[in-house]
Design an enzyme around this catalytic site. Structure first.
Site, PDB file in Angstrom:
ATOM      1  N   THR A  13      -2.309  18.182  28.241  1.00 31.28           N
ATOM      2  CA  THR A  13      -1.096  18.095  29.055  1.00 31.28           C
ATOM      3  C   THR A  13      -0.513  16.692  29.104  1.00 31.28           C
ATOM      4  OG1 THR A  13      -1.788  19.932  30.448  1.00 31.28           O
ATOM      5  CG2 THR A  13      -0.243  18.400  31.435  1.00 31.28           C
ATOM      6  N   ASP A  58      -3.822  21.760  22.449  1.00 28.01           N
ATOM      7  CA  ASP A  58      -4.170  22.191  23.792  1.00 28.01           C
ATOM      8  C   ASP A  58      -5.688  22.349  23.717  1.00 28.01           C
ATOM      9  OD1 ASP A  58      -2.782  24.219  26.236  1.00 28.01           O
ATOM     10  OD2 ASP A  58      -4.943  24.168  25.879  1.00 28.01           O
ATOM     11  N   SER A  60      -7.835  24.093  24.920  1.00 30.57           N
ATOM     12  CA  SER A  60      -8.443  25.421  24.873  1.00 30.57           C
ATOM     13  C   SER A  60      -8.608  25.902  23.432  1.00 30.57           C
ATOM     14  CB  SER A  60      -7.633  26.417  25.716  1.00 30.57           C
ATOM     15  OG  SER A  60      -6.269  26.240  25.503  1.00 30.57           O
ATOM     16  N   THR A  90      -7.467  18.985  29.884  1.00 28.09           N
ATOM     17  CA  THR A  90      -8.500  19.118  30.926  1.00 28.09           C
ATOM     18  C   THR A  90      -9.342  20.386  30.768  1.00 28.09           C
ATOM     19  OG1 THR A  90      -6.957  20.253  32.416  1.00 28.09           O
ATOM     20  CG2 THR A  90      -7.123  17.857  32.628  1.00 28.09           C
ATOM     21  N   ASP A  91      -8.784  21.402  30.087  1.00 27.62           N
ATOM     22  CA  ASP A  91      -9.478  22.692  30.080  1.00 27.62           C
ATOM     23  C   ASP A  91     -10.885  22.610  29.485  1.00 27.62           C
ATOM     24  OD1 ASP A  91      -7.429  23.949  31.354  1.00 27.62           O
ATOM     25  OD2 ASP A  91      -6.498  24.762  29.539  1.00 27.62           O
ATOM     26  N   THR A 161     -17.842  18.699  35.361  1.00 24.26           N
ATOM     27  CA  THR A 161     -17.339  20.058  35.147  1.00 24.26           C
ATOM     28  C   THR A 161     -15.965  20.164  35.809  1.00 24.26           C
ATOM     29  OG1 THR A 161     -17.977  22.396  35.251  1.00 24.26           O
ATOM     30  CG2 THR A 161     -18.438  21.101  37.214  1.00 24.26           C
ATOM     31  N   GLN A 275     -25.530  29.740  38.279  1.00 19.66           N
ATOM     32  CA  GLN A 275     -24.114  29.985  38.565  1.00 19.66           C
ATOM     33  C   GLN A 275     -23.624  29.098  39.709  1.00 19.66           C
ATOM     34  OE1 GLN A 275     -23.388  34.206  39.127  1.00 19.66           O
ATOM     35  NE2 GLN A 275     -24.333  34.711  37.159  1.00 19.66           N
TER      36      GLN A 275
HETATM   37  N1  ASP Z   1      -4.207  23.485  28.661  1.00 24.31           N
HETATM   38  C1  ASP Z   1      -4.272  22.039  28.818  1.00 24.31           C
HETATM   39  C2  ASP Z   1      -5.374  21.533  27.897  1.00 24.31           C
HETATM   40  O1  ASP Z   1      -6.518  21.646  28.202  1.00 24.31           O
HETATM   41  C3  ASP Z   1      -4.560  21.691  30.225  1.00 24.31           C
HETATM   42  C4  ASP Z   1      -4.561  20.217  30.543  1.00 24.31           C
HETATM   43  O2  ASP Z   1      -4.596  19.341  29.710  1.00 24.31           O
HETATM   44  O3  ASP Z   1      -4.553  19.931  31.760  1.00 24.31           O
HETATM   45  O4  ASP Z   1      -5.065  21.025  26.832  1.00 24.31           O
END
Ligand code: ASP
Length: 343
Positions: A13, A58, A60, A90-91, A161, A275
Site C-alpha cells: 500500500t 501486493d 498477498s 502489510t498483509d 504478527t 490459536q
Molecule cells: N494488500 C496490501 C499488501 O499487503 C496491504 C498493505 O500493504 O497494507 O500489499
C-alpha cells in the site's frame, strides 16, 4: 560520515496509487512522491538509495521465491550500506519478517521491514512516519537483526504478527517485548535486542529456504479426519497445526490421531502452535495435548505460525533428518522462541 541506507521497495500500500479498481502499485510512483516531499531531503535523515522491484507486488501475491529475492538483494548490497529498509505490503509482512532472519545468517546490521495502511500519496497517511522513523532507526542504532517497524513500535521480525486490518498499530509481538518504542524519543530496549557478538560468523551468508511442501492446518470443532489424512499425503513434508489453547486437539477422534501418527512415522514433521496470540504450547498439560504428542507432533512453544512455517522450510533446507528437524524446531535459533524451561 553520513550513514547510507538501502531501501528495497517490494510493493504494498505504501507506494500505491488510486485507480478505478482500488489502490494498485504503479512503477515509479513512490519515487516520484518522495521527490516532491522536502522532509526526505532533511539533513537529519541518512542518505538512502531506493531500489524498486519489478513487478511491484501486493504482498498477498508473495511466495517464498520473493523472500529469496529480497534476501539476495540485501546480501548483494550488504557491504555498501549501514542498514536496510524493506518496503512491503502489510498483509504478509510478518511472514517475510519471519523468514529473513533464518535466510540471513550472521546478520550484523539492521534490516527493518515497514509499509503503511494508507499510501504515501494520501494526505492522512501513516507512510511518512513509518518510513522516516525506520530510516532514522536503521541509521542510528546498530541493531543486528531483522525488525518490523510500524505504528511507533519496533518489533523483532520473527515475533511479529499482523493484528489489525485497519489500525495504524497493525502489528504486535505478543510473546516478546517490543525492541523499541517511538514517541518524543526513540527508546531502544537493548536488553531485548540480540547481542552483536552472539557467536555467529561475522560474515553474512545467505541460506535459501527449501521449497518443498509444508502447510498449516487450523483445528476447528468437527474437523474431518479424512481431510487431514489427505492433506498429510506426500509430497507434504511438514505441517504446522494451529491447535487450541496450550496445544490441544480432539484426542477422542481416533481416526485423526491415527492419521497424524502414521504421517509422523513416515517422517512428516508436525509442529503444534497455538490459536491464541499469547502464551506457549505445553503438550503435557492436558490429555488432549499429550494425544498430539503421542501421535508424534512436537511443541512449537511460543512461536508464531509465520515463524514456525519459515523455520520448517529453513531446517528442511539444511538436509537434516526428520528427528533432527524435530529437535531443532524446539531450539531457539534467532530469537524466535522462548522455552519455559530455559527462562
Ligand atoms: N494488500 C496490501 C499488501 O499487503 C496491504 C498493505 O500493504 O497494507 O500489499
Amino acid at each position: 560520515m553520513k550513514k547510507r541506507i538501502y531501501v528495497a521497495y517490494t510493493g504494498g500500500t505504501i507506494g500505491m496509487k488510486r485507480t478505478e479498481s482500488g489502490y494498485a502499485p504503479e512503477p515509479g510512483y513512490l519515487t516520484e512522491q518522495i521527490a516532491t516531499m522536502p522532509e526526505f531531503d532533511n539533513p537529519a535523515l541518512p542518505a538512502f538509495d531506493l531500489h524498486e522491484y519489478a513487478p511491484l507486488l501486493d504482498s498477498s501475491n508473495m511466495t517464498h521465491h520473493n523472500w529469496r529475492e529480497i534476501a539476495e538483494d540485501i546480501a548483494a548490497h550488504y557491504d555498501g550500506y549501514d542498514g536496510f529498509i524493506v518496503l512491503h505490503g502489510t498483509d504478509t509482512m510478518a511472514y517475510t519478517a519471519s523468514a529473513l532472519p533464518f535466510m540471513l545468517s550472521g546478520l550484523q546490521k539492521p534490516v527493518i521491514l515497514t509499509g503503511s495502511q494508507i499510501p504515501l500519496c494520501e494526505v492522512r497517511s501513516d507512510a511518512r512516519e513509518n518510513l522516516i522513523t525506520a530510516l532514522m532507526i536503521a541509521a542510528r542504532y546498530a541493531i543486528p537483526e531483522v525488525c518490523l517497524y510500524f505504528g511507533s513500535t519496533l518489533l523483532r521480525g520473527c515475533r511479529a504478527t499482523k493484528v489489525s486490518a485497519g489500525g495504524f498499530d497493525a502489528f504486535a509481538s505478543p510473546n516478546y517485548p517490543p525492541l523499541g518504542m517511538v514517541g518524543v524519543d526513540i527508546d531502544i530496549d537493548w536488553d531485548h535486542v540480540l547481542p552483536l557478538d552472539r557467536g555467529v560468523r561475522n560474515r553474512l551468508t545467505l541460506q535459501p529456504l527449501d521449497t518443498s511442501a509444508v502447510s498449516v492446518l487450523r483445528l476447528f470443532p468437527g474437523i474431518a479426519a479424512d481431510m487431514v489424512r489427505n492433506m498429510l499425503q506426500p509430497p507434504l513434508k511438514g505441517l504446522i497445526i494451529e491447535a487450541y489453547g496450550v496445544g490441544n486437539g480432539p484426542e477422542k477422534s481416533r481416526d485423526l490421531m491415527d492419521a497424524l501418527a502414521e504421517a509422523s512415522a513416515r517422517g512428516v514433521v508436525i509442529v503444534v502452535c497455538s490459536q491464541c496470540l499469547h502464551g506457549t504450547v505445553d503438550l503435557a498439560d492436558y490429555a488432549a495435548g499429550s494425544a498430539l504428542a503421542h501421535a508424534g507432533a512436537i511443541s512449537g512453544y511460543d512461536m508464531t505460525t509465520e515463524t514456525a512455517l519459515a523455520k520448517l522450510r529453513y531446517l528442511f533446507s539444511l538436509n537434516l533428518t526428520p528427528d533432527e528437524i524435530r529437535a531443532t524446531m524446539q531450539t531457539n535459533l534467532v530469537g524466535e522462541l522462548t522455552r519455559p524451561d530455559e527462562e
